[in-house]
Scaffold this motif. Sequence first.
Motif, PDB file in Angstrom:
ATOM      1  N   GLU A   1       0.727  -1.184  -0.009  1.00 65.04           N
ATOM      2  CA  GLU A   1       0.077  -0.186  -0.003  1.00 65.04           C
ATOM      3  C   GLU A   1       0.822   1.241   0.030  1.00 65.04           C
ATOM      4  N   TRP A   2       2.198   1.091   0.324  1.00 72.54           N
ATOM      5  CA  TRP A   2       3.131   2.351   0.256  1.00 72.54           C
ATOM      6  C   TRP A   2       3.481   2.741  -1.059  1.00 72.54           C
ATOM      7  N   LEU A   3       3.252   1.681  -2.221  1.00 71.51           N
ATOM      8  CA  LEU A   3       3.952   1.725  -3.328  1.00 71.51           C
ATOM      9  C   LEU A   3       2.906   2.248  -4.464  1.00 71.51           C
ATOM     10  N   ALA A   4       3.523   2.967  -5.355  1.00 74.11           N
ATOM     11  CA  ALA A   4       2.538   3.509  -6.614  1.00 74.11           C
ATOM     12  C   ALA A   4       3.315   3.041  -7.757  1.00 74.11           C
ATOM     13  N   LEU A   5       2.625   2.642  -9.051  1.00 74.57           N
ATOM     14  CA  LEU A   5       3.131   2.314 -10.252  1.00 74.57           C
ATOM     15  C   LEU A   5       3.821   3.567 -11.042  1.00 74.57           C
ATOM     16  N   LEU A   6       4.805   3.680 -11.407  1.00 72.29           N
ATOM     17  CA  LEU A   6       5.280   4.745 -12.145  1.00 72.29           C
ATOM     18  C   LEU A   6       4.423   5.358 -13.222  1.00 72.29           C
ATOM     19  N   PRO A   7       4.193   6.586 -13.317  1.00 70.91           N
ATOM     20  CA  PRO A   7       3.311   7.216 -14.109  1.00 70.91           C
ATOM     21  C   PRO A   7       3.791   6.645 -15.536  1.00 70.91           C
TER      22      PRO A   7
END
Length: 223
Positions: free
Chosen positions: A103-109
Amino acid sequence: MQSKVEGNYHAALVAQEESALPEGDVTVAIDYSSINYKDALAITGRGPIVRKFPMVPGIDFAGTVIESINPEYKTGDKVLLTGWGVGEKHWGGLAGKARVSAEWLALLPQGSDARHVMAIGTAGFTAMLCVEAVLNHGVKPEDGPVLVTGASGGVGSCAALILAQLGYQVVASTGRPAEADWLRNDVGVSEVIDRAELSAPGKPLQKERWVAAVDTVGKPYAG
Ligand SMILES: NC(=O)c1ccc[n+]([C@@H]2O[C@H](COP(=O)([O-])OP(=O)(O)OC[C@H]3O[C@@H](n4cnc5c(N)ncnc54)[C@H](OP(=O)(O)O)[C@@H]3O)[C@@H](O)[C@H]2O)c1
């Protein structure tokens, strides 16, 4: 690796087994991490940033998922992380690998890469949030000038750059007159004022000068 022995801080480059990584459901091979002011405080021990020792500093990183037990991420995904106490209470980005909560991660835009997002870094991301707040308040470029304080700093200069590129007339407050040309020519601000002007006590019923402000300094200006 940052450690504290008998009250003294000690930073060193050390080799660790992967099994030493903290608990988490996604393991990431790190490509880039930015050096934030907080990281400098953590590494030098000059600020109470690290809350658990030993600690791997690095409050942000971007890289590639190498293992995941969370269905949201799969091996090969390009991801980024900023904040969440990483580099403060959970091992962070100044390492080859990190294991974190999904939940701390995001996919690279799309269209970006790890180097690009870490060049923007947490300071640039913070500036984006500031600009987003200005936009969410319905302030439009034609409404008038927007003030940015601490304009030659990390957050201030990024906020000023983004606002200027969105067409806002940006007034930069700085204590560093030597940066005025850079602020005008490279960052794109319309006007540079001395930060001393804002520390002077205000007078009643003064004229409104700016339609919005990104105040990265935060001290009370009115006397
Ligand atoms: N960097 C991040 O990732 C991040 C994230 C979240 C929140 N923040 C917060 O955002 C604020 C700015 O951070 P930053 O990273 O941009 O710091 P920074 O790069 O050190 O910039 C702060 C700027 O404030 C101005 N300043 C310094 N001393 C001052 C004084 N005595 N009076 C008035 N202005 C002064 C300077 O700008 P001039 O020389 O142009 O006046 C300085 O460049 C801090 O409160 C920080 O905790 C930062």
